[in-house]
Write a protein that holds these residues in place. Structure first.
Motif, PDB file in Angstrom:
ATOM      1  N   ARG A  58      61.932  16.067  83.960  1.00  0.00           N
ATOM      2  CA  ARG A  58      60.493  16.379  84.012  1.00  0.00           C
ATOM      3  C   ARG A  58      60.045  16.590  85.455  1.00  0.00           C
ATOM      4  O   ARG A  58      59.215  17.463  85.731  1.00  0.00           O
ATOM      5  CB  ARG A  58      59.669  15.261  83.348  1.00  0.00           C
ATOM      6  N   LYS A 157      53.546  16.794  86.219  1.00  0.00           N
ATOM      7  CA  LYS A 157      53.068  15.502  86.721  1.00  0.00           C
ATOM      8  C   LYS A 157      52.910  15.694  88.235  1.00  0.00           C
ATOM      9  O   LYS A 157      53.816  15.384  89.025  1.00  0.00           O
ATOM     10  CB  LYS A 157      54.086  14.414  86.371  1.00  0.00           C
ATOM     11  N   TYR A 162      46.008  13.859  89.911  1.00  0.00           N
ATOM     12  CA  TYR A 162      45.565  12.478  89.797  1.00  0.00           C
ATOM     13  C   TYR A 162      44.195  12.229  90.419  1.00  0.00           C
ATOM     14  O   TYR A 162      43.621  11.158  90.237  1.00  0.00           O
ATOM     15  CB  TYR A 162      46.656  11.513  90.289  1.00  0.00           C
ATOM     16  N   GLU A 191      43.749  12.418  76.715  1.00  0.00           N
ATOM     17  CA  GLU A 191      44.609  11.264  77.025  1.00  0.00           C
ATOM     18  C   GLU A 191      43.864  10.260  77.884  1.00  0.00           C
ATOM     19  O   GLU A 191      42.697  10.461  78.216  1.00  0.00           O
ATOM     20  CB  GLU A 191      45.877  11.745  77.730  1.00  0.00           C
ATOM     21  N   GLY A 194      46.264   7.652  82.735  1.00  0.00           N
ATOM     22  CA  GLY A 194      47.692   7.649  83.038  1.00  0.00           C
ATOM     23  C   GLY A 194      48.504   7.291  81.809  1.00  0.00           C
ATOM     24  O   GLY A 194      49.589   6.720  81.905  1.00  0.00           O
ATOM     25  N   GLU A 195      47.964   7.640  80.632  1.00  0.00           N
ATOM     26  CA  GLU A 195      48.623   7.268  79.370  1.00  0.00           C
ATOM     27  C   GLU A 195      48.305   8.310  78.305  1.00  0.00           C
ATOM     28  O   GLU A 195      47.250   8.934  78.344  1.00  0.00           O
ATOM     29  CB  GLU A 195      48.096   5.918  78.833  1.00  0.00           C
ATOM     30  N   ASN A 196      49.200   8.443  77.355  1.00  0.00           N
ATOM     31  CA  ASN A 196      48.895   9.226  76.143  1.00  0.00           C
ATOM     32  C   ASN A 196      48.228   8.316  75.124  1.00  0.00           C
ATOM     33  O   ASN A 196      48.252   7.087  75.258  1.00  0.00           O
ATOM     34  CB  ASN A 196      50.188   9.820  75.555  1.00  0.00           C
ATOM     35  N   LEU A 215      49.569  15.088  79.324  1.00  0.00           N
ATOM     36  CA  LEU A 215      50.930  15.184  79.852  1.00  0.00           C
ATOM     37  C   LEU A 215      51.921  14.954  78.714  1.00  0.00           C
ATOM     38  O   LEU A 215      51.648  14.147  77.814  1.00  0.00           O
ATOM     39  CB  LEU A 215      51.124  14.118  80.938  1.00  0.00           C
ATOM     40  N   GLY A 217      54.185  13.019  77.632  1.00  0.00           N
ATOM     41  CA  GLY A 217      54.678  11.685  77.979  1.00  0.00           C
ATOM     42  C   GLY A 217      56.044  11.408  77.370  1.00  0.00           C
ATOM     43  O   GLY A 217      56.305  11.744  76.213  1.00  0.00           O
ATOM     44  N   ILE A 218      56.878  10.757  78.145  1.00  0.00           N
ATOM     45  CA  ILE A 218      58.212  10.396  77.655  1.00  0.00           C
ATOM     46  C   ILE A 218      58.094   9.191  76.720  1.00  0.00           C
ATOM     47  O   ILE A 218      58.811   9.101  75.723  1.00  0.00           O
ATOM     48  CB  ILE A 218      59.162  10.203  78.860  1.00  0.00           C
ATOM     49  N   THR A 219      57.138   8.318  76.978  1.00  0.00           N
ATOM     50  CA  THR A 219      56.894   7.211  76.042  1.00  0.00           C
ATOM     51  C   THR A 219      56.289   7.768  74.748  1.00  0.00           C
ATOM     52  O   THR A 219      56.580   7.283  73.655  1.00  0.00           O
ATOM     53  CB  THR A 219      55.944   6.167  76.670  1.00  0.00           C
ATOM     54  N   GLY A 254      52.675   4.803  77.907  1.00  0.00           N
ATOM     55  CA  GLY A 254      53.043   5.307  79.225  1.00  0.00           C
ATOM     56  C   GLY A 254      54.148   4.443  79.798  1.00  0.00           C
ATOM     57  O   GLY A 254      54.311   3.295  79.389  1.00  0.00           O
ATOM     58  N   THR A 255      54.859   4.994  80.762  1.00  0.00           N
ATOM     59  CA  THR A 255      55.915   4.219  81.400  1.00  0.00           C
ATOM     60  C   THR A 255      55.332   2.950  82.008  1.00  0.00           C
ATOM     61  O   THR A 255      55.871   1.862  81.825  1.00  0.00           O
ATOM     62  CB  THR A 255      56.575   5.071  82.497  1.00  0.00           C
TER      63      THR A 255
HETATM   64  C1  LIG Z   1      48.207  11.498  83.001  1.00  0.00           C
HETATM   65  C2  LIG Z   1      49.334  10.817  82.295  1.00  0.00           C
HETATM   66  N1  LIG Z   1      49.454  10.960  80.965  1.00  0.00           N
HETATM   67  C3  LIG Z   1      50.436  10.357  80.285  1.00  0.00           C
HETATM   68  C4  LIG Z   1      51.373   9.569  80.919  1.00  0.00           C
HETATM   69  C5  LIG Z   1      52.467   8.918  80.129  1.00  0.00           C
HETATM   70  O1  LIG Z   1      53.690   9.529  80.411  1.00  0.00           O
HETATM   71  P1  LIG Z   1      55.054   8.713  80.350  1.00  0.00           P
HETATM   72  O2  LIG Z   1      55.114   8.082  79.020  1.00  0.00           O
HETATM   73  O3  LIG Z   1      56.105   9.741  80.534  1.00  0.00           O
HETATM   74  O4  LIG Z   1      55.017   7.728  81.454  1.00  0.00           O
HETATM   75  C6  LIG Z   1      51.286   9.398  82.304  1.00  0.00           C
HETATM   76  C7  LIG Z   1      52.272   8.590  83.027  1.00  0.00           C
HETATM   77  O5  LIG Z   1      53.281   9.078  83.453  1.00  0.00           O
HETATM   78  C8  LIG Z   1      50.250  10.040  83.004  1.00  0.00           C
HETATM   79  O6  LIG Z   1      50.131   9.867  84.322  1.00  0.00           O
END
Ligand SMILES: Cc1ncc(COP(=O)(O)O)c(C=O)c1O
Length: 312
Positions: A58, A157, A162, A191, A194-196, A215, A217-219, A254-255
């Motif tokens: 990513r 990302k 941000y 979202e 910093g999280e989905n 985003l 998100g990988i989580t 989120g991570t």
């Molecule tokens: C804006 C935003 N959305 C979603 C996520 C969740 O993404 P991930 O699960 O890959 O951390 C993050 C964190 O990386 C983020 O900064």
């Protein structure tokens, strides 16, 4: 932030305190940077980097979206991260990788400013507070909209994105909430800062599509995989603000945030105002997977041997 010994900077390990950049770094002035983060969790075999390769892929894609070619391959970044984490002695940690235009030329044009890459690791506990995982957090729908596809590339990302998150999170905190929820330009759910986001309604798990500007998100992808394994029905579709208020359960992924229940939005309790049963099931399945206790998800983990003499 508790410093660790070394940071990897463009191909070599340097002491934490010496991992510096010039004040005329292009990325500092014009936001030409991308980053990614992953967590490592303790498993019986050693610390496991979760979705290790996916995070570097990513990062590479975020860079490409903004016209930056990384001077290191995904394989090289993966090897450097393994070495950094292995040498850190940490059983559980957070890993931050950043790629940015360095110093060289001033002016908006990124040409002439070489791309630099750094990887750091340190211990980082619960992003949204220690009680968040069980009690849930209080969120506010932001007055700020999530950046859109007409002005940015929300799938990247990127550091510059941000500022949008900072505006939303600061507003939420100043008003006494824990986190912000951003809508897109059409007023549909995007979202967190910093999280989905996922909601549960009548036993159906629902998450907004990436077209909302969220985003990838990988989580988020991991939760989609867990939902399939747990046979929880899932829909990926646009979500209105009203649906948020009427949800039975709501959680963020989120991570950093891991899987965090949201117990209240805009002063309205979500469901019973407590962590809900579907959220709890997904949290505990995620916890088992990242700690290597569920062989069905062993492919999520890249286990690193710890350095000699460090705690196992
Ligand atoms: C804006 C935003 N959305 C979603 C996520 C969740 O993404 P991930 O699960 O890959 O951390 C993050 C964190 O990386 C983020 O900064």
């Amino acid at each position: 932030m508790e410093p660790t010994e070394l940071i990897w900077m463009s191909g070599r390990f340097v002491p934490w305190a010496e991992a510096n950049v010039h004040v005329l770094t292009h990325g500092l002035h014009y936001g030409t940077g991308v980053f990614d983060s992953l967590r490592t969790y303790a498993t019986d075999a050693g610390p496991a980097l979760v979705h290790h390769r996916a995070h570097h892929e990513r990062l590479r894609d975020s860079a490409r979206l903004y016209g930056m070619e990384l001077p290191f391959s995904v394989d090289e970044l993966t090897a450097a991260t393994r070495e950094l984490v292995g040498g850190s002695g940490l059983r559980e940690s957070y890993v931050r990788t950043i790629a940015f235009r360095g110093s060289g030329a001033m002016g908006v044009s990124p040409r002439g400013s070489p791309v630099e890459v750094a990887i750091a690791t340190w211990g980082w506990g619960a992003y949204l507070g220690d009680e968040a995982a069980t009690r849930g957090i209080r969120a506010k729908v932001s007055s700020w909209r999530r950046i859109g596809h007409q002005t940015h590339l929300p799938g990247a990302k990127a550091t510059a994105h941000y500022l949008n998150s900072v505006l939303a999170r600061s507003e939420a905190e100043e008003l006494g909430f824990d986190e912000a929820i951003l809508l897109d330009d059409d007023g549909l759910l995007a979202e967190g800062s910093g999280e989905n986001l996922f909601l549960v309604k009548d036993d159906l798990l629902i998450t907004p599509p990436l077209a909302s500007g969220a985003l990838g998100g990988i989580t988020r992808a991991a939760v989609l995989e867990l939902a399939a394994a747990l046979e929880i029905p899932l829909a990926e579709r646009p979500v209105t603000r009203g649906e948020l208020y009427l949800a039975d359960e709501l959680f963020m992924t989120g991570t950093a945030a891991e899987i965090t229940p949201v117990r209240e939005v805009d002063l309205r309790p979500i469901g019973a105002g407590l962590r809900g049963p579907v959220t709890e099931r997904i949290q505990s399945a995620y916890d088992a997977a990242v700690h290597g206790r569920d062989p069905r998800f062993a492919h999520w983990l890249d286990v690193v041997p710890v350095a000699t003499g460090s705690p196992a």
